[in-house]
Scaffold this motif. Structure first.
Motif, PDB file in Angstrom:
ATOM      1  N   SER A  11       0.840  -1.203   0.000  1.00  0.00           N
ATOM      2  CA  SER A  11       0.000   0.000   0.000  1.00  0.00           C
ATOM      3  C   SER A  11       0.879   1.259   0.000  1.00  0.00           C
ATOM      4  CB  SER A  11      -0.860  -0.042   1.282  1.00  0.00           C
ATOM      5  OG  SER A  11      -1.620   1.132   1.422  1.00  0.00           O
ATOM      6  N   GLY A  12       0.285   2.394  -0.351  1.00  0.00           N
ATOM      7  CA  GLY A  12       0.920   3.707  -0.191  1.00  0.00           C
ATOM      8  C   GLY A  12       2.339   3.809  -0.740  1.00  0.00           C
ATOM      9  N   THR A 182      -2.159   8.565   1.202  1.00  0.00           N
ATOM     10  CA  THR A 182      -2.103   7.097   1.191  1.00  0.00           C
ATOM     11  C   THR A 182      -3.232   6.610   2.105  1.00  0.00           C
ATOM     12  OG1 THR A 182      -0.713   6.927   3.155  1.00  0.00           O
ATOM     13  CG2 THR A 182       0.449   7.200   1.062  1.00  0.00           C
ATOM     14  N   SER A 183      -3.218   5.313   2.422  1.00  0.00           N
ATOM     15  CA  SER A 183      -4.263   4.788   3.340  1.00  0.00           C
ATOM     16  C   SER A 183      -3.921   5.091   4.796  1.00  0.00           C
ATOM     17  CB  SER A 183      -4.368   3.263   3.195  1.00  0.00           C
ATOM     18  OG  SER A 183      -4.547   2.921   1.869  1.00  0.00           O
ATOM     19  N   PRO A 211       2.197  10.385  -3.037  1.00  0.00           N
ATOM     20  CA  PRO A 211       3.131   9.320  -2.629  1.00  0.00           C
ATOM     21  C   PRO A 211       4.215   9.018  -3.661  1.00  0.00           C
ATOM     22  CG  PRO A 211       0.890   8.454  -2.981  1.00  0.00           C
ATOM     23  CD  PRO A 211       0.799   9.943  -3.026  1.00  0.00           C
TER      24      PRO A 211
END
Ligand SMILES: NC(=O)c1ccc[n+]([C@@H]2O[C@H](COP(=O)([O-])OP(=O)(O)OC[C@H]3O[C@@H](n4cnc5c(N)ncnc54)[C@H](OP(=O)(O)O)[C@@H]3O)[C@@H](O)[C@H]2O)c1
Length: 270
Positions: A11-12, A182-183, A211
């Motif tokens: 992620s991210g 991001t998350s 990001p």
């Protein structure tokens, strides 16, 4: 083929690091907790390069130690110590086991990964270690007190390590991003949309970064052996200013920012 380890690859920032290195043919070792996302990454990048997956929870001692033993002989050229998370709320009311889990993920695992992977780098007099800290690592953060403290640890640990290894051929850098899309905020239980509505009212505590740009600046800084990499001018300025303002004032300002976010968040739930 150069080998790179990326934690929090699913992620991210981790996704961007993975894309950067895998699309350039580096052998990528990807770690995360979400096995489906890891498998998707393997499907995407295996046509381009070699991919190793590790579905590991870094906050669980047995999993961390077992995995470190498994990878101890791998000669990584680059290590991106990126996995981490935050938690928003008053410390006293928080679940202490969750705070402990955060300290284990953000500090203990990061430290042990550095210790294991630096062994072969030091033997070979070659390697790059990038620890992902945060702008939070330069100040205190009421309402996210433990998270900010973990990132202060990452800052000073990385600075010390970089000095110890200076001139050895092993490069150690800190990437200290400000708020980025991001998350992270969703997972930390903060409310990014509230921050945006605060921006609309003309109060803009911090710019929210991209990001991909953060990661590109991180890699550029790492390659140049820059000790502390702070993407975006606004964030660099803030990190400099807090050195000259009494710490108590900085902490009070941080509390105000958090209160504004928190107030908006409660309204959103009404
Ligand atoms: N975004 C920001 O505003 C910001 C600003 C400054 C610093 N940072 C730092 O940047 C780093 C990456 O965050 P991000 O913004 O990319 O957030 P993100 O999108 O939430 O990604 C976090 C990554 O870390 C992994 N992770 C979290 N806890 C883990 C654990 N216990 N074991 C293994 N993997 C774990 C997650 O894996 P799974 O998804 O597989 O669980 C995910 O891949 C963190 O260290 C964070 O503190 C973020």
């Amino acid at each position: 083929m150069k080998q790179v380890l990326i934690t929090g690859a699913t992620s991210g920032f981790g996704l961007e690091f993975t894309h950067y290195y895998a699309s350039r043919g580096y052998h990528v070792h990807l770690l995360g907790r979400n096995n489906n996302k890891l498998l998707e990454l393997r499907d995407k990048y295996e046509p381009l390069t070699t991919v190793n997956l590790y579905c590991i929870d870094l906050g669980i001692d047995d999993q961390l130690n077992h995995w470190l033993n498994e990878i101890k002989d791998v000669e990584f050229d680059i290590v991106i110590n990126n996995a981490g998370f935050g938690d928003y709320g008053e410390f006293v009311d928080s679940d202490i086991s969750h705070q402990e889990y955060m300290i284990k993920t953000n500090c203990i695992a990061l430290t042990k990964i550095a210790h294991t992977t630096l062994q072969s780098m030091k033997r070979r007099n070659y390697g790059y270690l990038l620890n992902v800290g945060s702008l939070a690592g330069f100040m205190a953060g009421p309402m996210m007190s433990v998270y900010y403290a973990t990132k202060n640890y990452v800052t000073t640990f990385t600075e010390g390590l970089a000095q110890e290894l200076k001139g050895s051929g092993v490069h150690v850098s800190l990437l200290a991003p400000g708020p980025t899309r991001t998350s992270f905020n969703k997972n930390a239980n903060t409310n990014e949309s509230s921050l945006i509505s605060v921006h609309k009212k003309g109060f803009q505590p911090l710019h929210s970064g991209d990001p991909k740009e953060v990661v590109l600046q991180g890699i550029k800084g790492l390659n140049r052996n820059q000790r502390i990499i702070i993407p975006y001018f606004q964030n660099k300025l803030l990190a400099t200013l807090v050195k000259f303002v009494p710490r108590r004032l900085v902490t009070e300002a941080q509390m105000k920012i958090m209160e504004i976010r928190h107030g908006k968040r409660e309204k959103a739930h009404e």
